[in-house]
Design a protein around this motif. Structure first.
Motif, PDB file in Angstrom:
ATOM      1  N   ARG A  86      -1.662   3.599 -13.554  1.00 51.22           N
ATOM      2  CA  ARG A  86      -1.567   5.066 -13.589  1.00 51.22           C
ATOM      3  C   ARG A  86      -0.929   5.573 -14.869  1.00 51.22           C
ATOM      4  O   ARG A  86      -1.276   6.631 -15.376  1.00 51.22           O
ATOM      5  N   SER A 135       2.843   1.710  -3.339  1.00 46.99           N
ATOM      6  CA  SER A 135       1.972   2.126  -4.435  1.00 46.99           C
ATOM      7  C   SER A 135       1.838   3.637  -4.517  1.00 46.99           C
ATOM      8  O   SER A 135       1.408   4.177  -5.547  1.00 46.99           O
ATOM      9  N   ARG A 136       2.227   4.318  -3.436  1.00 49.06           N
ATOM     10  CA  ARG A 136       2.154   5.780  -3.380  1.00 49.06           C
ATOM     11  C   ARG A 136       3.519   6.441  -3.531  1.00 49.06           C
ATOM     12  O   ARG A 136       3.625   7.663  -3.470  1.00 49.06           O
ATOM     13  N   ASN A 151       0.830  -1.200   0.000  1.00 46.53           N
ATOM     14  CA  ASN A 151       0.000   0.000   0.000  1.00 46.53           C
ATOM     15  C   ASN A 151       0.869   1.257   0.000  1.00 46.53           C
ATOM     16  O   ASN A 151       0.586   2.229  -0.710  1.00 46.53           O
ATOM     17  N   THR A 210      -0.571  -1.136  -9.739  1.00 44.15           N
ATOM     18  CA  THR A 210      -1.089   0.217  -9.506  1.00 44.15           C
ATOM     19  C   THR A 210      -0.348   1.241 -10.346  1.00 44.15           C
ATOM     20  O   THR A 210      -0.956   2.102 -10.996  1.00 44.15           O
ATOM     21  N   HIS A 211       0.993   1.156 -10.352  1.00 37.84           N
ATOM     22  CA  HIS A 211       1.776   2.119 -11.129  1.00 37.84           C
ATOM     23  C   HIS A 211       1.535   1.936 -12.624  1.00 37.84           C
ATOM     24  O   HIS A 211       1.482   2.914 -13.380  1.00 37.84           O
TER      25      HIS A 211
END
Length: 275
Positions: free
Chosen positions: A74, A39-40, A36, A70-71
């Motif tokens: 994006r 991912s940021r 998590n 996730t990346h």
């Protein structure tokens, strides 16, 4: 702590004890929490995260985990990373890596347009013009492979290979541009010739007859910066060494073309599978 009496003034106050803090060792953070967090984190900073400790490195080594998914989501639309273009880079991390290695819209001829997906360029219809484009990232170390797919007409000259940043990317005539100077090394898949320094080095692949490159074929550029060699594959068939003795310079995947409206796709594959 021991204090000595100071006759010139009052005794100093004892230093306060440092406050107790709750903390968790990096190695003890659950994987799902790390995923998590990562991912940021910006993609370029994930390398530093992987070097922090063994646990973090193991989490990021999984190329299909939620971090890379996730990346990838994006940076690219779903239809792109599920498309045929990226079929030979099956993991989320490898797709994302290919995205960062795609064609460079700031390092191409003015007659080249990079499509929205980033992996495909269009040679705009200008007469008496030869035009080229380089990838975003070049290398002077390691072993690397790129896949090039010619999706339009080849024309009279279609050259695939590598070049330095100093190689020409435009010429106001129809020529085999990549390899027309000392900064490029190319294979003209129309004439089946190797080009460098404005000379035809030799026929390629040579030896037994091999079917010529056709529209839709997948040609792989294989650059070995340790052995200083360049080779090619066509549809998974190794064509043999093309060039040896390449200089210790940063090399970029490069294509030059003359045919208007032709489209060429390039995907970075990483290290060749035989390595």
């Amino acid at each position: 702590m021991t204090y000595y009496k100071n006759n010139d003034g009052p005794e100093p106050e004892p230093e306060p004890e440092p406050p107790e803090h709750d903390y968790v060792l990096a190695e003890l953070v659950p994987d799902h929490v790390l995923e998590n967090i990562f991912s940021r984190v910006d993609v370029p900073d994930l390398l530093a995260c992987a070097l922090t400790c063994r646990t973090w490195e193991l989490v990021l080594r999984n190329e299909n985990n939620p971090v890379w998914r996730t990346h990838c989501k994006r940076k690219m639309p779903l239809r792109l990373w599920q498309s045929n273009i990226l079929k030979n880079v099956p993991t989320f991390k490898s797709k994302l890596r290919a995205h960062y290695h795609a064609w460079n819209p700031k390092d191409c001829s003015r007659h080249i347009g990079i499509k929205k997906n980033g992996f495909t360029f269009v040679r705009l219809p200008f007469v008496q013009s030869t035009d080229g484009v380089r990838g975003k990232i070049g290398y002077d170390y390691g072993r690397h492979a790129w896949e090039v797919i010619w999706e339009g007409q080849l024309g009279t000259s279609a050259v695939i290979g590598v070049s330095t940043k100093d190689a020409l990317l435009h010429f106001p005539e129809y020529v085999a541009l990549l390899g027309s100077d000392e900064e490029g090394w190319g294979w003209n898949v129309v004439s089946d010739q190797l080009l460098h320094g404005a000379k035809v080095v030799r026929d390629y692949p040579g030896g037994h007859p091999v079917p010529r490159v056709e529209v839709g074929d997948r040609v792989r550029i294989i650059l070995d910066c340790e052995e200083h060699t360049l080779a090619f594959e066509k549809n998974h068939m190794f064509m043999g060494l093309a060039f040896t003795g390449l200089p210790k310079k940063k090399m970029y995947p490069t294509v030059s073309t003359v045919y208007g409206n032709t489209e060429v796709t390039m995907v970075y594959l990483g290290q060749p599978l035989d390595g």
